[in-house]
Design a protein around this motif. Structure first.
Motif, mmCIF file in Angstrom:
data_model
loop_
_atom_site.group_PDB
_atom_site.id
_atom_site.type_symbol
_atom_site.label_atom_id
_atom_site.label_comp_id
_atom_site.label_asym_id
_atom_site.label_seq_id
_atom_site.Cartn_x
_atom_site.Cartn_y
_atom_site.Cartn_z
ATOM 1 N N UNK A 4 0.889 -1.276 -0.083
ATOM 2 C CA UNK A 4 0.029 0.052 -0.084
ATOM 3 C C UNK A 4 0.712 1.256 0.086
ATOM 4 N N UNK A 5 0.138 2.381 0.336
ATOM 5 C CA UNK A 5 0.651 3.519 0.145
ATOM 6 C C UNK A 5 0.622 4.621 1.257
ATOM 7 N N UNK A 6 1.285 5.405 1.830
ATOM 8 C CA UNK A 6 1.063 6.651 2.798
ATOM 9 C C UNK A 6 -0.109 6.959 2.536
ATOM 10 N N UNK A 7 -0.560 7.197 1.148
ATOM 11 C CA UNK A 7 -1.946 7.971 0.983
ATOM 12 C C UNK A 7 -2.995 7.006 1.324
ATOM 13 N N UNK A 8 -2.800 5.758 1.827
ATOM 14 C CA UNK A 8 -3.997 5.022 2.486
ATOM 15 C C UNK A 8 -3.982 5.377 3.974
ATOM 16 N N UNK A 9 -3.359 6.349 4.361
ATOM 17 C CA UNK A 9 -3.228 6.553 5.953
ATOM 18 C C UNK A 9 -3.571 8.110 5.936
ATOM 19 N N UNK A 10 -2.846 8.793 5.297
ATOM 20 C CA UNK A 10 -2.901 10.371 5.491
ATOM 21 C C UNK A 10 -3.458 11.257 4.200
ATOM 22 N N UNK A 11 -4.157 12.242 4.424
ATOM 23 C CA UNK A 11 -4.503 13.118 3.600
ATOM 24 C C UNK A 11 -3.411 13.992 3.055
ATOM 25 N N UNK A 12 -2.846 14.864 4.086
ATOM 26 C CA UNK A 12 -1.776 15.419 3.773
ATOM 27 C C UNK A 12 -0.925 15.843 4.901
ATOM 28 N N UNK A 13 0.067 16.520 4.762
ATOM 29 C CA UNK A 13 1.153 16.916 6.008
ATOM 30 C C UNK A 13 1.959 18.190 5.666
ATOM 31 N N UNK A 14 2.174 18.765 6.710
ATOM 32 C CA UNK A 14 3.415 19.936 6.345
ATOM 33 C C UNK A 14 4.259 19.956 7.659
ATOM 34 N N UNK A 15 5.295 20.855 7.132
ATOM 35 C CA UNK A 15 6.453 20.942 8.125
ATOM 36 C C UNK A 15 6.987 22.471 8.145
ATOM 37 N N UNK A 102 4.207 20.112 23.775
ATOM 38 C CA UNK A 102 4.591 21.176 22.979
ATOM 39 C C UNK A 102 5.847 21.630 23.456
ATOM 40 N N UNK A 103 5.824 21.919 24.948
ATOM 41 C CA UNK A 103 6.998 22.932 25.468
ATOM 42 C C UNK A 103 8.257 21.814 25.790
ATOM 43 N N UNK A 104 8.095 20.604 25.469
ATOM 44 C CA UNK A 104 9.564 19.872 25.376
ATOM 45 C C UNK A 104 10.334 20.473 24.209
ATOM 46 N N UNK A 105 9.597 21.033 23.199
ATOM 47 C CA UNK A 105 10.618 21.535 21.839
ATOM 48 C C UNK A 105 11.003 23.259 22.371
ATOM 49 N N UNK A 106 12.039 23.331 21.870
ATOM 50 C CA UNK A 106 12.567 24.534 21.642
ATOM 51 C C UNK A 106 12.911 25.257 20.252
ATOM 52 N N UNK A 107 13.063 26.273 20.184
ATOM 53 C CA UNK A 107 13.190 27.092 18.766
ATOM 54 C C UNK A 107 14.208 26.345 17.962
ATOM 55 N N UNK A 108 13.888 26.428 16.784
ATOM 56 C CA UNK A 108 14.744 25.446 15.824
ATOM 57 C C UNK A 108 14.359 24.070 15.611
ATOM 58 N N UNK A 109 13.649 23.440 16.701
ATOM 59 C CA UNK A 109 12.993 22.104 16.393
ATOM 60 C C UNK A 109 11.933 21.695 15.632
ATOM 61 N N UNK A 110 11.906 20.517 14.880
ATOM 62 C CA UNK A 110 11.118 20.525 13.860
ATOM 63 C C UNK A 110 9.487 20.029 14.283
ATOM 64 N N UNK A 111 8.701 20.710 13.395
ATOM 65 C CA UNK A 111 7.338 20.575 13.747
ATOM 66 C C UNK A 111 6.438 19.912 12.382
ATOM 67 N N UNK A 112 6.052 18.838 12.635
ATOM 68 C CA UNK A 112 5.096 18.208 11.377
ATOM 69 C C UNK A 112 3.776 17.992 11.807
ATOM 70 N N UNK A 113 2.918 18.573 11.072
ATOM 71 C CA UNK A 113 1.578 18.228 11.221
ATOM 72 C C UNK A 113 1.028 17.441 10.146
ATOM 73 N N UNK A 114 0.522 16.115 10.232
ATOM 74 C CA UNK A 114 0.107 15.265 9.370
ATOM 75 C C UNK A 114 -1.562 14.859 9.646
ATOM 76 N N UNK A 115 -2.338 15.178 8.531
ATOM 77 C CA UNK A 115 -3.837 14.892 8.691
ATOM 78 C C UNK A 115 -4.067 13.616 8.251
ATOM 79 N N UNK A 116 -4.750 12.680 9.066
ATOM 80 C CA UNK A 116 -5.178 11.367 8.796
ATOM 81 C C UNK A 116 -6.395 11.469 8.152
ATOM 82 N N UNK A 117 -6.614 10.237 7.593
ATOM 83 C CA UNK A 117 -7.837 10.141 6.564
ATOM 84 C C UNK A 117 -9.122 10.276 7.237
ATOM 85 N N UNK A 118 -8.996 10.151 8.761
ATOM 86 C CA UNK A 118 -10.187 10.448 9.392
ATOM 87 C C UNK A 118 -10.400 11.805 9.761
#
Length: 413
Positions: A4-15, A102-118
């Motif tokens: 299968x494909x990641x598209x089976x699980x997720x609609x989209x993502x951003x970073x 969220x506050x475990x992170x500090x400036x410069x760390x990576x944020x990825x937001x992924x929207x699942x199929x649901x």
């Protein structure tokens, strides 16, 4: 098998990389992720405020068994919706309940937001430059080298396939894609019944039941194919065994057997981890035999340290007169984290040491440290694309390692 494909699980993502004001309460307490206007490509452009269920996870490269996670929500809205004369400007706010992650992170760390199929969101935070950060960017096909943020809609034709590398990363996110039905499953049950055979027998069955592999001519692809096939067989058998155990229930003397349930659950997790490493070693050994290469497995060296594979063997290693430049070792680990440093204590006579892994997208910081320690990383060729271009020039594949050993054998002859 088709995974299968990641598209089976997720609609989209951003970073994007986080700014100080987003994660430092001393700078701001607005609970807002900024600079995410491009995320409209998958979050949409609703007329009013939209709330998404969201799971927040902090992911780093430590060996902690528990991944910090909180189930909360995010809101997405056009803050200019009441001003028709100005262009829409969408903001994403995170619930105050998610602060401990969220506050475990500090400036410069990576944020990825992924929207699942649901429609729900995964909010993934990880340290800048970490292996898991590189893995997340690769998994979702996101590039932050030339831009401050990036988004991608998951399309069946372009999204990552759910091969070993993708499933490895998804496992860290607590996501188990539906495994394909392996053709050989009925034969597996017919041979061993609904119980787990020893890992050696299981690995042998997996190899014998997968046609079309060429361990002599295509060792990189064969190694991954064997691992994929055995993993699919194992997960299918595990599902049947666990389902049967759950049907029987966890009751002791008429009361719920909580300890029994927890013990069973732990045994399932431990079996997965230990079996994968043993299976990997079994398949590597089968490759070596197909290549007619002499070796000793689990060879004892100094201080009773055991090298996974020693070439040409333990006897030669123990001979002080045997030239050190003709000795090689190969450590095999499905995953690394910080455990790769353990290899440095094995086989003092050998340098450089070689380490074979299936872990994709290891950070440049870690591979640079390996190079500094004279440890050569070996990764099956199909996984090289998960690494950065400058790393690929240094990586060795399985075929390359085998050529090295065979060339030494020719020199000895």
């Amino acid at each position: 098998m088709k995974f299968g494909s990641l598209a089976d699980l997720f609609h989209g993502a951003g970073a994007k990389y986080l700014a100080e004001v987003e994660v430092n309460k001393l700078r701001s307490n607005q609970h807002e992720f900024q600079g995410v206007g491009s995320f409209r490509s998958f979050l949409g452009a609703p007329a009013g405020k939209q709330t998404f269920p969201a799971t927040f996870l902090w992911l780093d490269d430590t060996d902690d068994t528990e991944t910090p996670r909180i189930d909360a929500f995010c809101t997405w809205s056009d803050v200019r919706r009441d001003n028709p004369d100005r262009a829409a400007e969408y903001h994403l706010y995170y619930a105050a309940d998610s602060e401990t992650v969220v506050h475990r992170a500090k400036a410069g760390d990576l944020l990825v937001i992924a929207q699942k199929k649901d429609g729900s969101l995964l909010v993934l935070l990880s340290p800048a430059g970490s292996t898991i950060a590189q893995q997340l960017l690769w998994l979702f096909g996101l590039d932050l080298v030339a831009r401050s943020s990036d988004t991608k809609l998951m399309d069946v034709g372009t999204a990552a396939s759910l091969s070993w590398a993708a499933r490895f990363i998804l496992d860290a996110l607590g996501i188990e894609p539906e495994e394909p039905e392996p053709d050989a499953f009925d034969r597996l049950v017919g041979t061993f019944g609904l119980k787990f055979p020893t890992t050696a027998l299981f690995s042998g069955f997996a190899r014998a039941s997968l046609p079309g592999c060429d361990p002599a001519g295509a060792p990189d692809e064969t190694l991954l194919a064997w691992m994929d096939h055995e993993e699919a067989l194992f997960r299918r058998l595990e599902r049947e065994i666990v389902a049967e155990r759950l049907k029987n229930g966890f009751v002791s003397d008429g009361d719920a057997d909580v300890d029994g349930f927890l013990s069973f659950s732990l045994s399932v997790q431990n079996r997965r981890k230990s079996r994968a490493g043993l299976a990997f070693g079994n398949h590597v050994e089968a490759i070596l035999k197909a290549q007619d290469i002499h070796y000793t497995r689990e060879a004892t060296t100094e201080k009773r340290n055991a090298a996974d594979f020693l070439f040409p063997g333990e006897r030669e290693y123990q001979m002080s007169e045997f030239p050190t430049e003709r000795l090689y070792m190969l450590a095999v680990k499905t995953t690394l984290k910080d455990r790769w440093r353990q290899v440095l204590a094995e086989a003092d006579r050998i340098s450089p040491k070689h380490l074979l892994t299936l872990q994709p997208a290891i950070s440049a910081a870690q591979t640079d440290e390996m190079r500094g320690q004279n440890l050569q990383l070996v990764v099956p060729a199909p996984l090289h694309t998960t690494f950065q271009s400058e790393q690929r020039e240094w990586l060795m594949d399985v075929s390359g390692f085998l050529r090295l050993i065979k060339q030494q054998r020719k020199t000895d002859g």
